[in-house]
Motif scaffolding. Sequence first.
Motif, short mmCIF file in Angstrom:
data_model
loop_
_atom_site.label_atom_id
_atom_site.label_comp_id
_atom_site.label_asym_id
_atom_site.label_seq_id
_atom_site.Cartn_x
_atom_site.Cartn_y
_atom_site.Cartn_z
N UNK A 246 33.19 23.80 26.14
CA UNK A 246 33.53 23.88 27.72
C UNK A 246 32.40 23.33 28.83
N UNK A 247 31.25 22.61 28.46
CA UNK A 247 30.62 22.30 29.43
C UNK A 247 31.09 21.44 30.49
N UNK A 248 32.15 20.64 30.19
CA UNK A 248 32.68 19.96 30.90
C UNK A 248 33.45 20.44 32.23
N UNK A 249 33.44 21.70 32.21
CA UNK A 249 34.45 22.66 33.07
C UNK A 249 33.31 22.96 34.21
N UNK A 250 32.04 22.83 34.05
CA UNK A 250 31.09 23.44 34.83
C UNK A 250 31.28 22.45 36.21
N UNK B 161 24.18 18.17 35.28
CA UNK B 161 25.09 17.03 35.47
C UNK B 161 25.17 16.05 34.38
N UNK B 162 23.94 15.71 33.47
CA UNK B 162 23.98 14.75 32.38
C UNK B 162 24.63 15.59 31.38
N UNK B 163 24.42 16.76 31.07
CA UNK B 163 25.36 17.37 30.16
C UNK B 163 26.96 17.54 30.20
N UNK B 164 27.10 17.40 31.67
CA UNK B 164 28.77 17.82 31.80
C UNK B 164 29.32 16.22 31.48
N UNK B 165 28.40 15.25 31.83
CA UNK B 165 28.76 13.98 31.45
C UNK B 165 28.77 13.49 30.17
N UNK C 59 22.32 19.01 27.01
CA UNK C 59 22.88 20.14 26.75
C UNK C 59 21.95 20.94 25.88
N UNK C 60 21.33 20.40 25.07
CA UNK C 60 20.44 21.16 24.01
C UNK C 60 19.29 21.62 24.75
N UNK D 160 16.47 26.23 27.74
CA UNK D 160 15.93 26.92 28.92
C UNK D 160 16.23 28.22 29.32
N UNK D 161 17.45 28.50 28.76
CA UNK D 161 18.23 29.91 29.04
C UNK D 161 18.43 30.86 27.63
#
Length: 174
Positions: free
Chosen positions: A58-62, A9-13, A19-20, A25-26
């Motif tokens: 495109x993280x905002x699209x999640x 949620x923070x990354x999308x914001x 995001x890093x 994590x993945x």
Amino acid sequence: MNAEELLVKRAVSGDDQAFVKIMQLYKEELYKTALAYLKNGDEALEAIQEVTYRAYKSIHQVRDASYVKTWLIRIMINYCNDQLKKNKREVLGEELLQVQEISEDHSGLEIKDAMEDLDDRSREILTLKYFHDLKIKEIAASMQCPEGTVKTWLNKALKALKGRLEEKGGNQSV
């Protein structure tokens, strides 16, 4: 909501640090996925860089934070498939040469006759690919199946056609 979902949620914001952390994590799972597709460590590392860039853009699209892992893996698979397509253009060119060799060694009538002996799906794929000049992607869309499946079916259909022509004509040079 768990810690990962809050991070997403923070990354999308727009939180770059979040995001890093998500990518950290993945990264191992993304690397394993890339390695499974590309079969090359250097290319897999390059894939992670490209996927990180694409995901960042495109993280905002999640929409659903619980699916971020699936979303990242889907981006990786799409990237790897694109790379494999680029690398396989030469192989597909070879397949086309095989079909041209088949048609040089056999008349159109022999090919049509041999195609009659094939199963419906093989006939359909060969017709769409070589007589209608459709791309793998277009065939997959029309048959409502994955591109990889179409490639497998096409390869089997070519081998079967070759086998039928050899049976009928006894031509072993094909």
